[in-house]
Design a protein around this motif. Structure first.
Motif, PDB file in Angstrom:
ATOM      1  N   ARG A   1       0.788  -1.235   0.000  1.00 49.58           N
ATOM      2  CA  ARG A   1       0.000   0.000   0.000  1.00 49.58           C
ATOM      3  C   ARG A   1       0.822   1.288   0.000  1.00 49.58           C
ATOM      4  O   ARG A   1       0.408   2.281  -0.578  1.00 49.58           O
ATOM      5  N   ARG A   2       1.953   1.285   0.699  1.00 49.34           N
ATOM      6  CA  ARG A   2       2.764   2.490   0.814  1.00 49.34           C
ATOM      7  C   ARG A   2       4.249   2.176   0.717  1.00 49.34           C
ATOM      8  O   ARG A   2       5.011   2.387   1.663  1.00 49.34           O
ATOM      9  N   PRO A   3       4.717   1.655  -0.420  1.00 48.93           N
ATOM     10  CA  PRO A   3       6.138   1.311  -0.547  1.00 48.93           C
ATOM     11  C   PRO A   3       7.054   2.517  -0.362  1.00 48.93           C
ATOM     12  O   PRO A   3       8.227   2.353  -0.030  1.00 48.93           O
ATOM     13  N   ASP A   4       6.510   3.714  -0.573  1.00 50.31           N
ATOM     14  CA  ASP A   4       7.335   4.921  -0.400  1.00 50.31           C
ATOM     15  C   ASP A   4       7.835   5.080   1.018  1.00 50.31           C
ATOM     16  O   ASP A   4       8.885   5.663   1.271  1.00 50.31           O
ATOM     17  N   LEU A   5       7.084   4.539   1.998  1.00 52.36           N
ATOM     18  CA  LEU A   5       7.506   4.639   3.397  1.00 52.36           C
ATOM     19  C   LEU A   5       8.783   3.848   3.646  1.00 52.36           C
ATOM     20  O   LEU A   5       9.635   4.257   4.444  1.00 52.36           O
ATOM     21  N   LEU A   6       8.934   2.722   2.975  1.00 53.79           N
ATOM     22  CA  LEU A   6      10.127   1.903   3.146  1.00 53.79           C
ATOM     23  C   LEU A   6      11.344   2.568   2.526  1.00 53.79           C
ATOM     24  O   LEU A   6      12.478   2.379   2.985  1.00 53.79           O
TER      25      LEU A   6
END
Length: 225
Positions: A218-223
């Motif tokens: 859902r939010r790969p940008d957070l990783l």
């Protein structure tokens, strides 16, 4: 902690602080929230606090004088760690920002309105600018309420279980894992066996794996951060 909110529409800020966790925090004296009507700091007729833009253009602008008077009055009584302006072009609010603000003692939040505030306010009086998202509201009051909620819930003693906030979504740049409660089975839908196994080390391992999986999906940008 003390939070002072400056606004032209104080009535918009009553409801959020009269219910739920925020009210409990105020009643327990864990936080003070004071709302100040900007119109109380103007000597213009009809309590005017806004005027037309220099150079022309649609929309009114909040004047520097009443804002300066209000902030100066507040600063005579105490020192403020941050003077925050709620504006769509500010830094986007995230959990890291809320965590750091929750450690402060005194905060002023200025709610924008109309086309915003005289730029001289932002240049000389504001220490931080925050947005709650890439969209425009009619004023900064709802954004200020959101900001206050994210801060106050982190204060020690506000939540019944103080460890709850530490496992919230975004705390470790991860989304929270799935959660379940009774009944164990509903219309053929079952709770994962691991959660009722009693093996707490394995449960924590499962939750971490699920949090990583959900974040990747859902939010790969957070990783990447």
């Amino acid at each position: 902690m003390r939070i002072d909110i400056i606004t032209v529409l104080p009535e918009l800020l009553k409801s959020p602080f009269e219910a739920s966790i925020l009210k409990r925090a105020i009643d327990k004296k864990l936080v003070e929230v004071h709302v100040h009507n900007l119109r109380d700091y103007t000597d213009k007729s009809y309590n005017q606090v806004d005027d037309y833009q220099f150079g022309g253009g649609a929309g009114m602008v909040l004047m520097i004088e009443p804002i300066d008077k209000c902030i100066s009055s507040l600063k005579r009584d105490r020192k403020y760690d941050e003077i925050i302006y709620m504006t769509p072009d500010g830094d986007t609010l995230n959990q890291k920002t809320s965590n750091s603000l929750s450690l402060l003692k005194n905060i002023i939040i200025l709610c924008g309105h109309y086309k915003g505030v005289d730029q001289r306010v932002r240049d000389t009086l504001i220490t931080r600018e925050i947005s709650i998202g890439d969209y425009v509201l009619s004023g900064g009051e709802l954004g200020a309420a959101v900001l206050c909620d994210t801060i106050i819930r982190l204060l020690p003693g506000v939540l019944n279980d103080e460890t709850s906030a530490l496992t919230d979504t975004f705390q470790d740049n991860l989304l929270a894992p799935p959660v379940y409660t009774r009944p164990r089975e509903y219309k053929g839908l079952k709770v994962p066996d691991i959660l009722v196994s009693g093996n707490f080390p394995e449960i924590e391992k499962w939750r971490e794996e699920q949090a990583i999986k959900r974040t990747i999906e859902r939010r790969p940008d957070l990783l990447e951060e």
